[in-house]
Design an enzyme around this catalytic site. Structure first.
Site, PDB file in Angstrom:
ATOM      1  CE1 TYR A 237       0.760   0.252   4.281  1.00  0.00           C
ATOM      2  CE2 TYR A 237      -1.576  -0.214   4.911  1.00  0.00           C
ATOM      3  CZ  TYR A 237      -0.159  -0.062   5.242  1.00  0.00           C
ATOM      4  OH  TYR A 237      -0.049  -0.014   6.707  1.00  0.00           O
ATOM      5  CD  GLU A 238      -0.610   5.426   1.432  1.00  0.00           C
ATOM      6  OE1 GLU A 238      -0.125   6.160   0.470  1.00  0.00           O
ATOM      7  OE2 GLU A 238      -1.641   5.297   2.139  1.00  0.00           O
ATOM      8  N   GLY A 239       1.682   2.382  -2.584  1.00  0.00           N
ATOM      9  CA  GLY A 239       2.830   2.569  -3.682  1.00  0.00           C
ATOM     10  C   GLY A 239       3.585   1.179  -3.352  1.00  0.00           C
TER      11      GLY A 239
END
Lengths: 597, 597
Positions: free
Chosen positions: A438-440
């Site tokens: 998550y968050e890339g």
């Protein structure tokens, strides 16, 4: 499952590696000296240890639930959240003008590490709220700031980040949620957002969703995206809660880990459109979201450290308690705690080296951020900003990948007991897996590193890092009587040279052979991670040798030296293999027929 | 969640690397030629793909349950088990004299890989039964063999392995279960055994527990342990089921993975003692158990390969289906399947290289076992046996550690979807974690490698392996016109030299510095794993180049060459770092103050 905040190591890093005293000399941070830092950390440790940590397993066993359209969090969550906001923790890094305390990011980093170690699923809620506050501070109107930030800080509201849609994950150009302008300047939102962390819950009066959407008629791709605030409950200019907005939590995901963190599917506009306000200018949504996302990426890197620390502590405790097998040197004829076995020591010390090196990386990055904000000289600010931006994707990618390794080894130390859920350590193994996603994902971090942080400035920031590492090499070389310093010097130099070669390779190939560069981008990020971590551990070793010679806390200093050397042997030594993957690896990948996978 | 058995690669390895034709020339294996192998593999593939694989997720969601003292397995399990035994799969490697088919271990390895890929939790039951049969064949009386092996082969019974007790995990010297001799030559067992895989279930009429226990008055330590058979239901000389024996399943563990495999706590002797017969001589229990355990350790290594193959296939399928992001080379202006992105290719190809290299290692080890059993010349048998025994701990340790990496990357390829349990790939990540723990942790495998397989023969078997690798290096060196061969040669030579240095280090230090050797034992095992795997991939590359030149199956052969080179770049390249961990690593570990962890 007890958690003990690593205040001593945190303060060591803050003081000796991240330049806490220099920070406290900057305008605005006068109150953030060593004594304040220690007091804040001790207070935060009490919260993390006594309030948040005991709830961590409850959250795993009694996750948030969606019943009749309402999300109920784990029992105890609401009270813990109230203590968090009432303690002022949500406002710690935010400006006093909006109700915050204006403390440096360096201090905040130490605090969020503790809260995430204590309870990762719980800490996600304030983490997202921090991001929403950042975005509003950057792009919100004065009215939006005045109305929305104080309740986000005092916990009446929480914030979320709404980017992902079923067809738009890593590729936000594919976002379809649309915003229809209304006569009064507001908008109506229509669409479906998925994977929304704390997208619904019962902790606060209201939830402020920050939503990426496309204004009707806007261009395709990322340039057509704008940012909107869209609350669960509409509010007046004073922030008072009005009528229910047209956004619904239609389901929660059943996940591998972070069970207690409600991951929502949010449906906007089924009843005629969700009321929303635009934040900032049209078409600049992704740019604003990146501000929020960069803060969040930094924080997720710290989550990796936090999770590794907790898993490490649990492994150490088990290794001290579990008696099994005689020592390999035959020194006693009965079973001993497994912490006496060399392979268990190898695992624990390597776990510790990974955790401490990334903590140092994170704190040094935070200090760079603080310098970039507060230093009076523009050139220093610019250099610090470039360093911070270089370090964020490295930290996020490297710390989260390492946290999975540490969590896995923590289970391993427990043997068969580790595989039993009641033991509790398996939760960390499950929780850790989200951090590199998550968050890339790590690959997205590597794209950011290569594209925005390495190629765009012609390698300036990346090579400036190498120059700083060389200064540490010189200091190590000067310790001619220290076997430890010499043992760390060799792999550090090799890793620094590998990094320089990798940067040169990326710069040379970026335009002509982008596929080859991207086939090595994650190894490049990981090389950066071990170099920065190894550099910080080398600096720590130099300090620890000096302090040890001065008679200060010999057990701690000897442990720091051993940990630095372990990092060199077990982690830094991997640099040449990563360089091979970067430079030689792409040929085989390009040669593989796609149909043959 | 479809599974496709990798028959083509299995046959390639069997024919070109493991010497299937040479095996079929040995007495007793005349029927095990290439055609038989292909037919058996195709039949097994149908079973694995159509029967076992579709039940894998059901098992995860509806685990075995203990209700009112009875264990009920996942719906569908009983029918699948019946098809398994009726298909003759349980008897495949066992002697025709006891109802088996007497086929080589090489063929069996390919079959158990498939069944474990299809359904790891299910496959554990036959895996343990195989071990029980092996132990009975080695140490059982003719009467025990005649009574017990046929029902184990035809599925009326299944077998278990009872070693672990709460205080006796890796250290079996601590076993306390006691056996009281009875006037009729039988025994009564009293004690608690934990972590008993398929310790109770509803798949068969009876369960034969093989139990490690201490005869009253026997010495302390492992020399006092004897092996017993103790059935769930007593039986007469004809094997017919009699009265219920005094062994009870008192609970099932709630585990991180392999949910469907019932992991039992078994209580012996609460009602006056569990009837048991001794197997073999008193005091030799551990030795017999090791026979069973070595077979099981080999099989668990294959489980690692099997799980990696399944996870890899699932990742490939997702990567072909999921459209996200434009190609980095700008060749098209729309989203493409993520399998076109270089970083996804890097992950998939490295996962493949890890899986294929370990498959080759496992099959070559199996062929060595078959040679050791069937070759007419004693010297060949002895050499093959030494090679097999060297490879078992390397395979078990290395393949299971790699399976966790592959499973984690399979989740990673799925991005956020991978973290959602409904996607199914997270199950592999959870399941994989047991593989490096049960049947001896990786550290225990490393002890076995260092102690029994390296030091005991003065390094003969380990260095003979290096000699064989050199022959392959010479063949690669002869391919002066092949860039691929040259690219693989360099890291293979480096890894082989590192292995020789590691062996020399272990031999030199074993007596004087055992703690230092053990602090590097797992890195030594992993170095062995990447050397053997890289060696086999290099051999595969040589074959594939020849076959490609002859026009045979160009896509497959090009893929094999690319995979071999990927292994060299991404895996073999790690050899120097492992050597550093082996040679330099122990100093820091020894320097760490125990109190400071």
């Amino acid at each position: 499952m007890h958690y003990q905040a690593p205040i001593k190591d945190q303060l060591f890093v803050m003081r000796h590696l991240a330049g806490l005293d220099a920070l406290a000399a900057l305008p605005g941070f006068e109150d953030a000296g060593s004594e304040t830092a220690q007091a804040v950390l001790e207070e935060c440790a009490r919260y993390a240890q006594d309030v948040a940590a005991p709830l961590n397993r409850d959250g795993d066993r009694q996750p948030a639930r969606l019943v009749d359209g309402r999300v109920t969090t784990t029992p105890g969550w609401s009270a813990a959240f109230r203590q968090y906001v009432d303690g002022g923790w949500q406002g710690l890094p935010h400006p006093p003008a909006v109700g915050g305390q204006g403390l440096p990011k360096l201090l905040h980093a130490a605090c969020i590490e503790m809260v995430n170690s204590a309870n990762l699923s719980f800490a996600l809620c304030p983490l997202l709220t921090d991001g929403a506050i950042e975005a509003l501070l950057t792009a919100g109107s004065p009215q939006q700031q005045a109305t929305c930030i104080p309740p986000l800080i005092d916990g009446r509201w929480t914030g979320t980040m709404n980017l992902t849609e079923p067809q738009a994950g890593s590729d936000l150009a594919a976002v379809r949620t649309r915003a229809e302008p209304q006569a009064d300047g507001s908008y109506r939102l229509f669409g479906t957002k998925i994977f929304i962390t704390y997208g619904d819950h019962d902790l606060a009066d209201n939830i402020l969703h920050l939503v990426l959407a496309r204004i009707a008629g806007a261009p395709e791709g990322v340039k057509g995206l704008s940012l909107f605030l869209c609350p669960k409950w509409r509010f007046g200019p004073d922030g008072a809660r009005g009528e229910r907005n047209d956004v619904q939590c239609v389901s929660l995901e059943h996940k591998l880990g972070i069970q207690a963190s409600p991951t929502a599917v949010l449906q906007y506009g089924d009843q005629g459109g969700a009321w929303a306000e635009r934040i900032g200018e049209p078409g600049r949504g992704l740019e604003y979201m990146f501000i929020m996302m960069n803060a969040a990426r930094y924080a997720v890197g710290v989550q990796g450290i936090a999770l590794a620390e907790r898993a490490y502590q649990q492994a150490v405790r088990y290794a001290r308690d579990r008696v099994q097998g005689r020592p390999v040197d035959g020194s006693v004829r009965h079973g001993v705690p497994i912490i006496r076995h060399p392979d268990v020591q190898r695992l624990l010390l390597t776990m510790r080296a990974q955790t401490e090196s990334h903590r140092a990386m994170a704190f040094v990055a935070a200090a760079a951020h603080d310098q970039a904000v507060a230093h009076p000289e523009a050139a220093v600010r610019a250099g610090a900003q470039a360093r911070y931006e270089l370090l964020v994707p490295i930290l996020k990618g490297s710390a989260t990948e390492m946290s999975q390794w540490v969590a896995s080894q923590a289970v391993q130390v427990h043997g068969g007991m580790g595989f039993i859920e009641e033991t509790g350590v398996a939760q960390h193994y499950r929780d850790a897996k989200i951090l590199s996603i998550y968050e890339g994902t790590t690959a997205i971090q590597a794209n950011d590193l290569i594209g925005r942080k390495m190629v765009r400035d012609g390698g300036a920031a990346a090579l400036s890092l190498a120059d700083d590492v060389r200064l540490t090499e010189q200091a190590l070389a000067g310790r001619t009587d220290s076997a430890d310093a010499q043992a760390v010097l060799r792999p550090l130099r090799t890793a620094r040279e590998a990094w320089q070669q990798a940067v040169a390779h990326v710069l040379a190939q970026a335009a002509g052979a982008p596929a080859a560069v991207h086939a090595g981008s994650v190894p490049c990020l990981l090389l950066g991670g071990l170099l920065v971590g190894g550099w910080q551990m080398a600096r720590a070793l130099l300090v620890a040798e000096d302090r040890l010679a001065a008679g200060e806390d010999p057990i701690f200093m000897r442990a720091k030296i051993a940990t630095a050397r372990c990092h060199a042997d077990q982690v830094l030594s991997q640099a040449p293999a990563l360089l091979t993957a970067i430079v030689d690896g792409p040929a085989a990948i390009a040669a593989m027929p796609e149909d043959a996978y």
